[in-house]
Design a protein around this motif. Structure first.
Motif, mmCIF file in Angstrom:
data_model
loop_
_atom_site.group_PDB
_atom_site.id
_atom_site.type_symbol
_atom_site.label_atom_id
_atom_site.label_comp_id
_atom_site.label_asym_id
_atom_site.label_seq_id
_atom_site.Cartn_x
_atom_site.Cartn_y
_atom_site.Cartn_z
ATOM 1 N N SER A 130 0.833 -1.201 0.000
ATOM 2 C CA SER A 130 0.000 0.000 0.000
ATOM 3 C C SER A 130 0.872 1.257 0.000
ATOM 4 O O SER A 130 2.024 1.233 0.454
ATOM 5 C CB SER A 130 -0.920 0.006 1.217
ATOM 6 N N GLU A 135 0.738 3.852 1.869
ATOM 7 C CA GLU A 135 1.092 4.293 3.220
ATOM 8 C C GLU A 135 2.330 3.558 3.731
ATOM 9 O O GLU A 135 3.237 4.165 4.315
ATOM 10 C CB GLU A 135 -0.080 4.075 4.193
ATOM 11 N N VAL A 151 5.530 4.676 1.873
ATOM 12 C CA VAL A 151 6.056 5.948 2.378
ATOM 13 C C VAL A 151 6.853 5.727 3.660
ATOM 14 O O VAL A 151 7.944 6.284 3.826
ATOM 15 C CB VAL A 151 4.907 6.967 2.601
ATOM 16 N N ARG A 152 6.340 4.900 4.559
ATOM 17 C CA ARG A 152 7.054 4.648 5.821
ATOM 18 C C ARG A 152 8.395 3.954 5.578
ATOM 19 O O ARG A 152 9.396 4.288 6.216
ATOM 20 C CB ARG A 152 6.178 3.837 6.778
ATOM 21 N N ASP A 209 2.000 -5.877 2.750
ATOM 22 C CA ASP A 209 1.987 -4.923 3.863
ATOM 23 C C ASP A 209 2.432 -5.594 5.162
ATOM 24 O O ASP A 209 3.037 -4.951 6.015
ATOM 25 C CB ASP A 209 0.591 -4.328 4.056
ATOM 26 N N GLU A 244 6.079 -5.221 6.412
ATOM 27 C CA GLU A 244 6.606 -3.906 6.813
ATOM 28 C C GLU A 244 7.487 -3.998 8.058
ATOM 29 O O GLU A 244 8.600 -3.473 8.072
ATOM 30 C CB GLU A 244 5.473 -2.917 7.073
#
Length: 74
Positions: A2, A4, A7-8, A56, A59
């Motif tokens: 994703s 989000e 970006v992290r 995801d 992560e």
């Protein structure tokens, strides 16, 4: 992955790259070492694919590995 999570991870690599500037050992293959490229390549090697192709749920593992690379430059 994703947007989000992407970006992290990019932010974590950016901070790690800054932390590793000048601390990577010399290499006969490179005149100067690019810590950002080093981190991306290590992630790709560990995960077996680009971080963008990871789920995801990967992560946490990727972020922990980035922290490991900062604490153990090689």
């Amino acid at each position: 992955m994703s947007p989000e999570v992407t970006v992290r991870i990019r932010e974590a690599v950016s901070l790690a790259g800054k932390a590793l500037e000048g601390s990577l050992p010399e290499s006969p293959k490179h005149q100067t070492r690019n810590p950002y490229a080093h981190i991306w390549r290590c992630i790709k090697t560990k995960m077996g694919k680009s971080y963008k192709d990871c789920a995801d749920s990967d992560e946490k593992e990727i972020i922990e590995y980035i922290e490991y690379l900062v604490n153990n430059p090689f």
